[in-house]
Design a protein around this motif. Structure first.
Motif: not given
Length: 131
Positions: A11-17, A68-74, A121-131
């Protein structure tokens, strides 16, 4: 089951993104938006800084930002950092020694398959997918 630390770290990382800012975001603002105790978020944020997932700055214009950019976080790396290994059994953990039962274990193939499914599954999901 994942701990609140992992869920709140996401939630912190999503909020920052979502802020799309080059400025540091005060933790009190994140705490208000996420309806989470600032004290608890301080503990989690320090852990995220230690892991290199976010940067922190103190002072009047302090706060936190992504490294780094949201798409660079798994999602997997975030959970892995907060929880430790995804391995469902000790013999599949990184740096685990040879299991004395590996030659006769009837369940290792099941645990290995589950481990790979969960990890992929979890490594295939990016932070950017959750935005």
């Amino acid at each position: 089951m994942f701990s609140t630390k992992s869920r709140y770290a996401l939630r912190i990382l999503i909020d920052l993104a979502q802020q799309k800012s080059d400025d540091f975001i005060p933790l009190k603002d994140i705490a208000e938006r996420q309806d989470i105790s600032k004290k608890y978020l301080e503990i989690i944020a320090k852990d995220l800084v230690k892991g290199g997932l976010i940067r922190g700055a103190s002072g009047k214009h302090g706060g936190y930002m992504l490294t780094r950019a949201p798409e660079d976080y798994s999602v997997g790396e975030i959970i892995d950092h907060m929880e430790g290994t995804f391995a469902p059994v000790v013999c599949l953990e990184e740096n685990a020694g040879e299991c004395p039962r590996s030659g006769v274990c009837k369940t290792i193939s099941m645990w290995t398959e589950f481990y790979e499914l969960e990890r992929n599954f979890f490594y295939g999901k990016k932070l950017s997918d959750l935005l």
